[in-house]
Design a protein around this motif. Structure first.
Motif: not given
Length: 160
Positions: A120-140
């Protein structure tokens, strides 16, 4: 290692981790390649650490370069620096994620009864990670477009 490959490797490691932590407690531990996965994570942690150090050196060099009298040249430099900063932030986030995953795997290895909570901790972290990665891609991508446009203006200015 380029950014796209590093992202793919990180996603693969996270996917493998999810598969391992998501298995039933009754599964035979000998069938899990945990030592190999942890070794891969450790290698990626080392690679990211080196990449972060190298990009920090490039950023320092660019910050210490004499300012240009040409505003377009200065803007290209500023956009380069911003792109590198975003890249570095993303790598630091990935590094933090890998360290979290490594710690989680070591914990469930020692305490297999904690796998459900770990998952559960890992899945929560994965969801957050995917969102942040998408934000970084858009910014870059935005910075890259502005840099290309600014560089085109600079070249046009000197060709006139």
């Amino acid at each position: 290692m380029n950014m796209s490959r590093m992202t793919n490797v990180f996603a693969l490691v996270l996917t493998l981790t999810m598969g391992i932590t998501g298995t039933s407690l009754a599964a035979n531990e000998a069938m899990h390649p945990l030592p190999s996965i942890i070794t891969d994570i450790e290698r990626h942690i080392a690679e990211l650490t080196i990449n972060i150090e190298k990009i920090s050196e490039r950023m320092k060099f660019l910050r210490e370069a004499p300012a240009s009298n040409d505003p377009l040249i200065q803007e290209v430099r500023n956009l380069d620096l911003r792109g590198w900063e975003l890249h570095q932030e993303q790598w630091k986030m990935q590094l933090d994620g890998l360290r979290f995953t490594e710690g989680l795997l070591r914990k469930v290895h020692d305490h297999p009864e904690e796998k459900p909570e770990a998952l559960q901790a890992w899945l929560g972290r994965l969801k957050e990670f995917k969102g942040k990665m998408n934000d970084y891609r858009q910014q870059r991508a935005g910075v890259e477009v502005m840099r290309i446009e600014t560089e085109a203006k600079l070249i046009e200015q000197y060709l006139r």
